[in-house]
Design a protein around this motif. Structure first.
Motif, PDB file in Angstrom:
ATOM      1  N   GLY A 178       0.816  -1.210   0.000  1.00 27.48           N
ATOM      2  CA  GLY A 178       0.000   0.000   0.000  1.00 27.48           C
ATOM      3  C   GLY A 178       0.847   1.256   0.000  1.00 27.48           C
ATOM      4  O   GLY A 178       0.574   2.211  -0.743  1.00 27.48           O
ATOM      5  N   ILE A 179       1.886   1.267   0.804  1.00 25.89           N
ATOM      6  CA  ILE A 179       2.800   2.421   0.853  1.00 25.89           C
ATOM      7  C   ILE A 179       3.520   2.580  -0.482  1.00 25.89           C
ATOM      8  O   ILE A 179       3.630   3.688  -1.020  1.00 25.89           O
ATOM      9  CB  ILE A 179       3.803   2.268   2.022  1.00 25.89           C
ATOM     10  N   ALA A 180       3.995   1.481  -1.038  1.00 28.79           N
ATOM     11  CA  ALA A 180       4.695   1.536  -2.331  1.00 28.79           C
ATOM     12  C   ALA A 180       3.767   2.038  -3.434  1.00 28.79           C
ATOM     13  O   ALA A 180       4.173   2.870  -4.265  1.00 28.79           O
ATOM     14  CB  ALA A 180       5.240   0.157  -2.686  1.00 28.79           C
ATOM     15  N   THR A 181       2.524   1.569  -3.441  1.00 35.18           N
ATOM     16  CA  THR A 181       1.565   2.013  -4.453  1.00 35.18           C
ATOM     17  C   THR A 181       1.281   3.498  -4.312  1.00 35.18           C
ATOM     18  O   THR A 181       1.168   4.221  -5.311  1.00 35.18           O
ATOM     19  CB  THR A 181       0.258   1.205  -4.339  1.00 35.18           C
ATOM     20  N   LEU A 182       1.189   3.974  -3.089  1.00 33.40           N
ATOM     21  CA  LEU A 182       0.972   5.398  -2.849  1.00 33.40           C
ATOM     22  C   LEU A 182       2.132   6.225  -3.407  1.00 33.40           C
ATOM     23  O   LEU A 182       1.913   7.235  -4.101  1.00 33.40           O
ATOM     24  CB  LEU A 182       0.804   5.646  -1.349  1.00 33.40           C
ATOM     25  N   PHE A 183       3.342   5.804  -3.137  1.00 39.20           N
ATOM     26  CA  PHE A 183       4.510   6.519  -3.663  1.00 39.20           C
ATOM     27  C   PHE A 183       4.543   6.506  -5.187  1.00 39.20           C
ATOM     28  O   PHE A 183       4.812   7.520  -5.821  1.00 39.20           O
ATOM     29  CB  PHE A 183       5.822   5.945  -3.102  1.00 39.20           C
ATOM     30  N   VAL A 184       4.282   5.355  -5.777  1.00 36.91           N
ATOM     31  CA  VAL A 184       4.285   5.255  -7.240  1.00 36.91           C
ATOM     32  C   VAL A 184       3.230   6.172  -7.832  1.00 36.91           C
ATOM     33  O   VAL A 184       3.469   6.862  -8.826  1.00 36.91           O
ATOM     34  CB  VAL A 184       4.077   3.798  -7.699  1.00 36.91           C
ATOM     35  N   THR A 185       2.051   6.206  -7.215  1.00 34.51           N
ATOM     36  CA  THR A 185       0.970   7.049  -7.716  1.00 34.51           C
ATOM     37  C   THR A 185       1.388   8.518  -7.755  1.00 34.51           C
ATOM     38  O   THR A 185       1.116   9.223  -8.726  1.00 34.51           O
ATOM     39  CB  THR A 185      -0.290   6.888  -6.835  1.00 34.51           C
ATOM     40  N   PHE A 186       2.051   8.975  -6.719  1.00 30.83           N
ATOM     41  CA  PHE A 186       2.432  10.381  -6.656  1.00 30.83           C
ATOM     42  C   PHE A 186       3.721  10.701  -7.409  1.00 30.83           C
ATOM     43  O   PHE A 186       3.931  11.841  -7.811  1.00 30.83           O
ATOM     44  CB  PHE A 186       2.562  10.843  -5.201  1.00 30.83           C
ATOM     45  N   LEU A 187       4.580   9.723  -7.609  1.00 31.41           N
ATOM     46  CA  LEU A 187       5.877  10.006  -8.220  1.00 31.41           C
ATOM     47  C   LEU A 187       5.999   9.552  -9.669  1.00 31.41           C
ATOM     48  O   LEU A 187       7.021   9.810 -10.303  1.00 31.41           O
ATOM     49  CB  LEU A 187       6.983   9.353  -7.389  1.00 31.41           C
ATOM     50  N   LEU A 188       4.995   8.898 -10.211  1.00 28.80           N
ATOM     51  CA  LEU A 188       5.082   8.384 -11.571  1.00 28.80           C
ATOM     52  C   LEU A 188       5.161   9.510 -12.597  1.00 28.80           C
ATOM     53  O   LEU A 188       5.871   9.406 -13.586  1.00 28.80           O
ATOM     54  CB  LEU A 188       3.900   7.465 -11.874  1.00 28.80           C
ATOM     55  N   CYS A 189       4.416  10.585 -12.365  1.00 27.17           N
ATOM     56  CA  CYS A 189       4.482  11.749 -13.254  1.00 27.17           C
ATOM     57  C   CYS A 189       5.240  12.866 -12.556  1.00 27.17           C
ATOM     58  O   CYS A 189       5.016  13.153 -11.384  1.00 27.17           O
ATOM     59  CB  CYS A 189       3.084  12.243 -13.611  1.00 27.17           C
TER      60      CYS A 189
ATOM     61  N   ARG B 210      -1.185  18.197 -19.090  1.00 24.27           N
ATOM     62  CA  ARG B 210      -0.139  17.669 -19.969  1.00 24.27           C
ATOM     63  C   ARG B 210       0.585  18.765 -20.753  1.00 24.27           C
ATOM     64  O   ARG B 210       1.503  18.481 -21.503  1.00 24.27           O
ATOM     65  CB  ARG B 210      -0.734  16.650 -20.949  1.00 24.27           C
ATOM     66  N   ALA B 211       0.180  20.007 -20.577  1.00 27.81           N
ATOM     67  CA  ALA B 211       0.823  21.118 -21.286  1.00 27.81           C
ATOM     68  C   ALA B 211       2.050  21.643 -20.549  1.00 27.81           C
ATOM     69  O   ALA B 211       2.741  22.527 -21.052  1.00 27.81           O
ATOM     70  CB  ALA B 211      -0.187  22.254 -21.487  1.00 27.81           C
ATOM     71  N   ILE B 212       2.360  21.103 -19.391  1.00 27.23           N
ATOM     72  CA  ILE B 212       3.514  21.569 -18.620  1.00 27.23           C
ATOM     73  C   ILE B 212       4.788  21.183 -19.374  1.00 27.23           C
ATOM     74  O   ILE B 212       5.016  20.004 -19.660  1.00 27.23           O
ATOM     75  CB  ILE B 212       3.519  20.965 -17.201  1.00 27.23           C
ATOM     76  N   PRO B 213       5.628  22.180 -19.713  1.00 28.08           N
ATOM     77  CA  PRO B 213       6.855  21.863 -20.444  1.00 28.08           C
ATOM     78  C   PRO B 213       7.823  21.043 -19.586  1.00 28.08           C
ATOM     79  O   PRO B 213       8.012  21.313 -18.407  1.00 28.08           O
ATOM     80  CB  PRO B 213       7.451  23.234 -20.779  1.00 28.08           C
ATOM     81  N   GLY B 214       8.401  20.027 -20.201  1.00 31.86           N
ATOM     82  CA  GLY B 214       9.384  19.183 -19.520  1.00 31.86           C
ATOM     83  C   GLY B 214       8.760  18.111 -18.637  1.00 31.86           C
ATOM     84  O   GLY B 214       9.473  17.324 -18.025  1.00 31.86           O
ATOM     85  N   GLY B 215       7.427  18.052 -18.572  1.00 29.45           N
ATOM     86  CA  GLY B 215       6.772  17.049 -17.753  1.00 29.45           C
ATOM     87  C   GLY B 215       6.790  15.684 -18.436  1.00 29.45           C
ATOM     88  O   GLY B 215       6.853  15.581 -19.655  1.00 29.45           O
ATOM     89  N   TYR B 216       6.780  14.649 -17.647  1.00 29.34           N
ATOM     90  CA  TYR B 216       6.778  13.295 -18.195  1.00 29.34           C
ATOM     91  C   TYR B 216       6.122  12.340 -17.200  1.00 29.34           C
ATOM     92  O   TYR B 216       6.031  12.630 -16.016  1.00 29.34           O
ATOM     93  CB  TYR B 216       8.196  12.821 -18.509  1.00 29.34           C
ATOM     94  N   CYS B 217       5.657  11.239 -17.722  1.00 27.99           N
ATOM     95  CA  CYS B 217       5.081  10.180 -16.891  1.00 27.99           C
ATOM     96  C   CYS B 217       5.727   8.850 -17.263  1.00 27.99           C
ATOM     97  O   CYS B 217       6.061   8.625 -18.417  1.00 27.99           O
ATOM     98  CB  CYS B 217       3.572  10.065 -17.116  1.00 27.99           C
ATOM     99  N   GLY B 218       5.826   7.998 -16.258  1.00 29.94           N
ATOM    100  CA  GLY B 218       6.268   6.636 -16.510  1.00 29.94           C
ATOM    101  C   GLY B 218       5.117   5.844 -17.105  1.00 29.94           C
ATOM    102  O   GLY B 218       4.085   6.397 -17.486  1.00 29.94           O
ATOM    103  N   ASP B 219       5.254   4.559 -17.180  1.00 34.29           N
ATOM    104  CA  ASP B 219       4.238   3.696 -17.761  1.00 34.29           C
ATOM    105  C   ASP B 219       3.089   3.514 -16.774  1.00 34.29           C
ATOM    106  O   ASP B 219       3.109   2.619 -15.927  1.00 34.29           O
ATOM    107  CB  ASP B 219       4.856   2.350 -18.139  1.00 34.29           C
TER     108      ASP B 219
END
Length: 118
Positions: A15-26, A35-44
């Protein structure tokens, strides 16, 4: 008791790992909805959601099966045991919802996730 504590630790850590992934993936976080933020990216994101769904289904199944052995050893009338086990087994609906969620994730449009449309 060891199986319960182990399952509790796994579910908590997952649960903790999923929470971190959710907030840190993008990166930055606002890129999730803008999605218009320049330099922004998301993982898979799809892989992240699928893996979370699979682990949630597996942990749900483990939590459902943990009490069955102990409940079957309780000294009470057989029909009461069956009813008690059946009450615990109602948790199968949680697993079914998890499976339905996992199937539905395939149709998510990550290009505009806030629109709610698939």
């Amino acid at each position: 008791m060891v199986a319960c504590r182990g399952t509790q630790a796994i579910v908590t850590l997952w649960g903790i790992a999923t929470l971190f992934v959710t907030f840190l993936l993008c990166q930055p976080l606002a890129f999730n909805w803008d999605r218009a933020i320049p330099g922004g990216y998301c993982g898979d994101q799809l892989a992240s959601w699928k893996s979370a769904g699979v682990v949630n289904i597996l942990t749900d199944a483990v939590v459902l099966t943990l009490p069955v052995y102990d409940l079957s050893k309780i000294q009470m009338a057989t029909y009461k045991k069956v009813v008690l086990i059946a009450m615990f087994a109602l948790g199968i609906f949680t697993t079914a919802v998890g499976i339905a969620r996992l199937v539905a994730i395939v149709d998510v449009d990550f290009g505009d996730i806030t629109s709610g449309a698939t």
